[in-house]
Design a protein around this motif. Structure first.
Motif, short mmCIF file in Angstrom:
data_model
loop_
_atom_site.label_atom_id
_atom_site.label_comp_id
_atom_site.label_asym_id
_atom_site.label_seq_id
_atom_site.Cartn_x
_atom_site.Cartn_y
_atom_site.Cartn_z
N VAL A 83 4.20 42.12 1.72
CA VAL A 83 5.15 41.05 1.39
C VAL A 83 6.58 41.55 1.58
O VAL A 83 6.91 42.66 1.19
CB VAL A 83 4.94 40.61 -0.09
N ASN A 84 7.41 40.70 2.18
CA ASN A 84 8.84 41.00 2.29
C ASN A 84 9.49 40.49 1.00
O ASN A 84 9.64 39.29 0.80
CB ASN A 84 9.42 40.28 3.51
N TRP A 85 9.88 41.40 0.14
CA TRP A 85 10.39 41.03 -1.19
C TRP A 85 11.82 40.51 -1.14
O TRP A 85 12.44 40.27 -2.17
CB TRP A 85 10.25 42.21 -2.16
N GLN A 86 12.34 40.33 0.11
CA GLN A 86 13.64 39.68 0.24
C GLN A 86 13.50 38.28 0.84
O GLN A 86 14.49 37.63 1.17
CB GLN A 86 14.54 40.52 1.15
N GLU A 87 12.27 37.81 1.01
CA GLU A 87 12.02 36.54 1.70
C GLU A 87 11.41 35.57 0.67
O GLU A 87 10.23 35.65 0.36
CB GLU A 87 11.09 36.86 2.88
N ARG A 88 12.24 34.65 0.17
CA ARG A 88 11.81 33.84 -0.98
C ARG A 88 10.68 32.86 -0.66
O ARG A 88 9.94 32.45 -1.55
CB ARG A 88 12.99 33.09 -1.58
N SER A 89 10.57 32.48 0.63
CA SER A 89 9.55 31.47 0.91
C SER A 89 8.13 32.05 0.92
O SER A 89 7.15 31.31 0.88
CB SER A 89 9.84 30.76 2.24
N THR A 90 8.01 33.38 0.98
CA THR A 90 6.67 33.97 0.94
C THR A 90 6.42 34.82 -0.31
O THR A 90 5.33 34.79 -0.88
CB THR A 90 6.40 34.87 2.17
N CYS A 91 7.44 35.58 -0.76
CA CYS A 91 7.17 36.59 -1.80
C CYS A 91 6.72 35.98 -3.13
O CYS A 91 6.04 36.63 -3.92
CB CYS A 91 8.36 37.51 -2.00
N ILE A 92 7.06 34.72 -3.36
CA ILE A 92 6.69 34.07 -4.61
C ILE A 92 5.19 33.80 -4.73
O ILE A 92 4.68 33.57 -5.82
CB ILE A 92 7.43 32.72 -4.74
N LEU A 93 4.51 33.82 -3.58
CA LEU A 93 3.12 33.34 -3.56
C LEU A 93 2.06 34.39 -3.86
O LEU A 93 1.02 34.07 -4.43
CB LEU A 93 2.79 32.75 -2.18
N PHE A 94 2.31 35.65 -3.44
CA PHE A 94 1.19 36.59 -3.33
C PHE A 94 1.09 37.60 -4.46
O PHE A 94 2.07 37.90 -5.14
CB PHE A 94 1.27 37.30 -1.97
N GLY A 95 -0.12 38.16 -4.63
CA GLY A 95 -0.36 39.19 -5.64
C GLY A 95 -1.51 40.10 -5.20
O GLY A 95 -2.11 39.91 -4.14
N ASP A 96 -1.80 41.09 -6.04
CA ASP A 96 -2.82 42.11 -5.72
C ASP A 96 -4.03 41.99 -6.66
O ASP A 96 -3.89 41.54 -7.80
CB ASP A 96 -2.22 43.51 -5.88
N GLY A 97 -5.16 42.50 -6.19
CA GLY A 97 -6.36 42.52 -7.04
C GLY A 97 -7.62 42.64 -6.21
O GLY A 97 -7.56 42.68 -4.97
N ALA A 98 -8.75 42.70 -6.91
CA ALA A 98 -10.04 42.79 -6.21
C ALA A 98 -11.12 42.08 -7.02
O ALA A 98 -11.09 42.07 -8.25
CB ALA A 98 -10.43 44.26 -6.03
N GLY A 99 -12.07 41.51 -6.29
CA GLY A 99 -13.24 40.89 -6.93
C GLY A 99 -14.48 41.26 -6.14
O GLY A 99 -14.39 41.51 -4.93
N VAL A 107 15.32 37.54 -5.45
CA VAL A 107 15.68 36.56 -4.42
C VAL A 107 16.20 35.29 -5.09
O VAL A 107 16.04 35.12 -6.31
CB VAL A 107 14.45 36.18 -3.52
N ASP A 108 16.77 34.40 -4.29
CA ASP A 108 17.36 33.17 -4.82
C ASP A 108 16.24 32.16 -5.11
O ASP A 108 15.89 31.34 -4.25
CB ASP A 108 18.36 32.61 -3.79
N THR A 109 15.67 32.27 -6.30
CA THR A 109 14.60 31.35 -6.69
C THR A 109 14.62 31.20 -8.20
O THR A 109 15.48 31.81 -8.87
CB THR A 109 13.23 31.86 -6.19
N ASN A 110 13.72 30.41 -8.75
CA ASN A 110 13.66 30.29 -10.21
C ASN A 110 12.25 29.88 -10.64
O ASN A 110 11.47 29.34 -9.86
CB ASN A 110 14.71 29.30 -10.72
N ASP A 111 11.98 30.16 -11.91
CA ASP A 111 10.64 29.93 -12.48
C ASP A 111 10.20 28.47 -12.29
O ASP A 111 9.06 28.20 -11.90
CB ASP A 111 10.69 30.31 -13.97
N GLU A 112 11.12 27.54 -12.56
CA GLU A 112 10.77 26.12 -12.49
C GLU A 112 10.30 25.73 -11.08
O GLU A 112 9.28 25.09 -10.90
CB GLU A 112 11.98 25.30 -12.91
N TRP A 113 11.08 26.17 -10.06
CA TRP A 113 10.74 25.83 -8.67
C TRP A 113 9.36 26.40 -8.32
O TRP A 113 8.50 25.71 -7.77
CB TRP A 113 11.80 26.38 -7.69
N ILE A 114 9.15 27.66 -8.65
CA ILE A 114 7.89 28.32 -8.26
C ILE A 114 6.70 27.63 -8.95
O ILE A 114 5.70 27.31 -8.31
CB ILE A 114 7.91 29.83 -8.59
N GLN A 115 6.85 27.37 -10.26
CA GLN A 115 5.71 26.75 -10.98
C GLN A 115 5.42 25.36 -10.43
O GLN A 115 4.28 24.98 -10.22
CB GLN A 115 6.02 26.68 -12.47
#
Ligand code: COA
Length: 321
Positions: free
Chosen positions: A146-162, A26-34
């Motif tokens: 996650v919609n991997w074509q939607e930059r405003s959400t896909c950057i945020l989420f991940g998988d895992g368990a605790g 998607v149209d994003t970059n490391d700097e913006w996300i961080q």
């Protein structure tokens, strides 16, 4: 009786996607996300790493940490919004996978506040003397929602368990404050794909996570400090009596804002969303497991867990290690 956490565990998917990989999608970059979120990479579950698989692995690790045998478990609670099956429950799948033959099992859906709500449920059963040994798990495969074509959400989420093993005891301190605000629920939604209206369009936008990021941000930074203050007031405690504030790992800016509003040192707010992104109900128990394994939590110390998320839902729990 009071439940005390006596073991923790987690499971993190093997594959990680960094921000640069997302910038190819998607149209994003490391700097913006961080800068805007604090996220550097997130782990993505493979086909075999289902929600129940990760939940079971986290539970096994927590049971080993607690030196408790699976057949001694009375209750399994799994907080999740991303089960691989609607039924049977993820907790029943976990029971099967870990051999907890004597456990009663059920799932809790309170999105990113799920672990807190499930921990409260465990405490309520323990307080009533109904169950003694409870495994509380938060597990998510959000990459499926996650919609991997939607930059405003896909950057945020991940998988895992605790997971945490909560054991009944005579001593200890536990208190909680929780709220649900269903009237505000439309700012963070995901429709089930098994609905008649999606027969024609099984991958409609509504069947992926949809979020009004600014509204969720405002909700989080106002309600999380409020609920923490209410909890401390109710217990007659000062913030400096709390060793750590373990917040839901949604966005580093949210964590910083909560610390500032509480006028507390940011060092008391551990973060790990840089590595995992927002894993919803799994984020608090994964972080708790990290702190536990690093030896950061000593017997008798107070810790506040606080979460917020879809529902809308929010809450905080005071635990004594
Ligand atoms: N990469 C680059 N630019 C992006 C982007 C991305 N991934 N996503 C949005 N943008 C752009 C927007 O289009 C906007 O551009 P414009 O100014 O030209 O219109 C600009 O960046 C700012 O967008 P905005 O939405 O105001 O950013 P923000 O600072 O609010 O950050 C979130 C967006 C989603 C990171 C933030 O709102 C957030 O974290 N909200 C809470 C979400 C959350 O916690 N959800 C889970 C709850 S459990």
């Amino acid at each position: 009786m009071i439940g005390r956490i006596c073991g923790t565990g987690s499971y993190i998917p093997k594959v990680a996607w960094d921000n640069n990989k997302l910038s190819e999608m998607v149209d994003t970059n490391d700097e913006w996300i961080q800068e805007r979120t604090g996220v550097v990479r997130r782990h993505i579950a493979s086909g075999e790493e289902t929600t129940s698989y990760m939940a079971a692995e986290a539970a096994k690790a927590a049971l080993a940490d607690a030196s408790l045998a699976p057949d001694e478990v009375d209750l399994i609670l799994v907080a999740t919004i991303s089960p691989e099956r609607i039924m049977p429950s993820t907790s029943c799948e976990v029971q099967k996978k870990i051999g907890a033959v004597n456990a009663t099992c059920m799932d809790v859906n309170a999105a990113c506040t799920g672990f807190i709500f499930a921990l409260n449920t465990a405490q309520a059963f323990i307080g009533q003397g109904i169950y003694k040994n409870v495994v509380v798990i938060g597990a998510e495969s959000l990459s499926n929602l996650v919609n991997w074509q939607e930059r405003s959400t896909c950057i945020l989420f991940g998988d895992g368990a605790g997971a945490a093993v909560v054991r009944a005891g005579e001593t200890g301190h536990y208190a909680q404050v929780t709220y649900s605000a269903g009237n505000g629920g439309n700012v963070l939604t995901c429709s089930s794909r098994n609905q008649k209206q999606f027969e024609e369009q099984p991958k409609a936008a509504e069947t992926y996570m949809q979020m009004d990021g600014r509204e969720v941000f405002k909700f989080a930074v106002s309600k999380v400090p409020e609920v923490i203050r209410e909890l401390l007031d109710r217990e007659g405690m000062q913030p400096d009596e709390v060793k750590y504030f373990v917040l839901h790992q949604a966005n580093e800016r949210i964590v910083r804002s909560v610390a500032k509003r509480l006028k507390e040192d940011i060092g008391k707010f551990p973060v790990n969303m840089g590595e995992y992104g927002n894993t919803s109900s799994a984020s608090i128990p994964i972080l708790l497991d990290e702190l536990n394994k690093k030896g950061e939590l000593r017997a008798g110390e107070h810790v506040i867990l606080a979460g917020f998320g879809a529902g809308l839902s929010y809450g905080a729990s005071l635990i004594q290690w």
